[in-house]
Design a protein around this motif. Sequence first.
Motif, short mmCIF file in Angstrom:
data_model
loop_
_atom_site.label_atom_id
_atom_site.label_comp_id
_atom_site.label_asym_id
_atom_site.label_seq_id
_atom_site.Cartn_x
_atom_site.Cartn_y
_atom_site.Cartn_z
N THR A 44 37.74 51.57 36.92
CA THR A 44 38.54 52.93 36.18
C THR A 44 39.50 53.09 38.08
OG1 THR A 44 37.25 54.23 36.28
CG2 THR A 44 38.21 54.62 34.51
N ASN A 45 39.43 52.83 39.03
CA ASN A 45 39.23 53.19 40.04
C ASN A 45 39.65 52.64 41.06
OD1 ASN A 45 36.99 53.14 40.97
ND2 ASN A 45 36.47 55.52 41.42
N CYS A 46 40.26 50.72 40.84
CA CYS A 46 39.92 49.71 41.14
C CYS A 46 42.18 49.45 40.98
CB CYS A 46 39.78 48.22 41.29
SG CYS A 46 39.54 47.82 39.43
N GLY A 47 43.03 49.11 42.27
CA GLY A 47 44.37 49.01 42.10
C GLY A 47 44.47 48.23 41.02
N SER A 48 44.64 46.80 41.33
CA SER A 48 45.19 45.79 40.31
C SER A 48 44.05 44.78 39.61
CB SER A 48 46.08 44.70 41.31
OG SER A 48 44.52 44.36 41.99
N THR A 49 44.26 44.65 38.86
CA THR A 49 43.27 43.53 38.09
C THR A 49 42.28 42.24 38.98
OG1 THR A 49 45.09 43.45 35.96
CG2 THR A 49 43.39 41.62 36.05
N GLN A 50 43.10 42.02 39.57
CA GLN A 50 42.44 41.08 40.58
C GLN A 50 41.26 41.63 41.46
OE1 GLN A 50 43.68 38.23 39.53
NE2 GLN A 50 41.90 37.69 40.87
N ASP A 51 42.05 43.35 42.02
CA ASP A 51 41.11 44.36 42.55
C ASP A 51 39.39 44.08 41.68
OD1 ASP A 51 42.66 44.43 44.90
OD2 ASP A 51 43.41 46.75 44.39
N CYS A 52 39.67 44.21 40.56
CA CYS A 52 38.70 44.85 38.99
C CYS A 52 37.81 43.73 39.41
CB CYS A 52 39.11 44.95 37.54
SG CYS A 52 40.49 46.71 38.17
N LEU A 53 38.96 42.65 39.29
CA LEU A 53 38.23 40.95 38.89
C LEU A 53 37.24 40.56 40.30
CD1 LEU A 53 40.65 38.48 37.24
CD2 LEU A 53 38.30 39.35 36.42
N SER A 54 37.04 41.90 41.27
CA SER A 54 36.08 41.12 42.63
C SER A 54 35.16 41.49 43.10
CB SER A 54 36.80 40.84 43.76
OG SER A 54 38.17 42.05 44.19
#
Length: 147
Positions: A44-54
């Motif tokens: 929920t608190n990651c900026g972009s999909t890319q951030d979430c993925l890592s």
Amino acid sequence: EKDKELIRGSWESLGKNKVPHGVVMFSRLFELDPELLTLFHYTTNCGSTQDCLSSPEFLEHVTKVMLVIDAAVSNLDDLPSLEDFLLNLGRKHQAVGVNTQSFAEVGESLLHMLQCSLGQAYTAPLRQAWLNLYSIVVAAMSQGWAK
Ligand code: HEM
């Protein structure tokens, strides 16, 4: 039997690099259905999909998914032995809000990952062999949604 050979042969190298391949698979999944990302509460608190993925939790889930595939490949001769495990896994996914309809996109993402990593070795019979295995896994997991 031919199916099993194709699957084992293709998983041999892929299975050694589970996380990056799993990330390719889930990146594709979130392209197909970005809403699925919201089911992972820790994203929920990651900026972009890319951030979430890592994020570490996310990579852990990717690892778990790849280990389930690994178990299916190792048990090709005795898939019914995984049924109880997969049914329970289905229940857990029902509980976190996954819909069985999403399995179509998950399957497409799996094939996408295989195609990306296998290149020339991704043939029509290989694709079909994986689809057959995937449909067995999905059928078993789907029991977890049955009343
Ligand atoms: C757990 C979501 C597909 C294997 C979870 C959890 C979530 C989740 C939110 C709980 C948090 C966590 O453990 O990270 C999803 C979504 C999927 C999906 C949105 C796609 C629509 C899959 C697939 C597999 C899988 C295809 C393997 C075939 C697992 C495993 C766990 C898990 C092994 C841990 C269960 C446990 O705690 O015992 N999943 N998942 N997931 N998922 Fe998934």
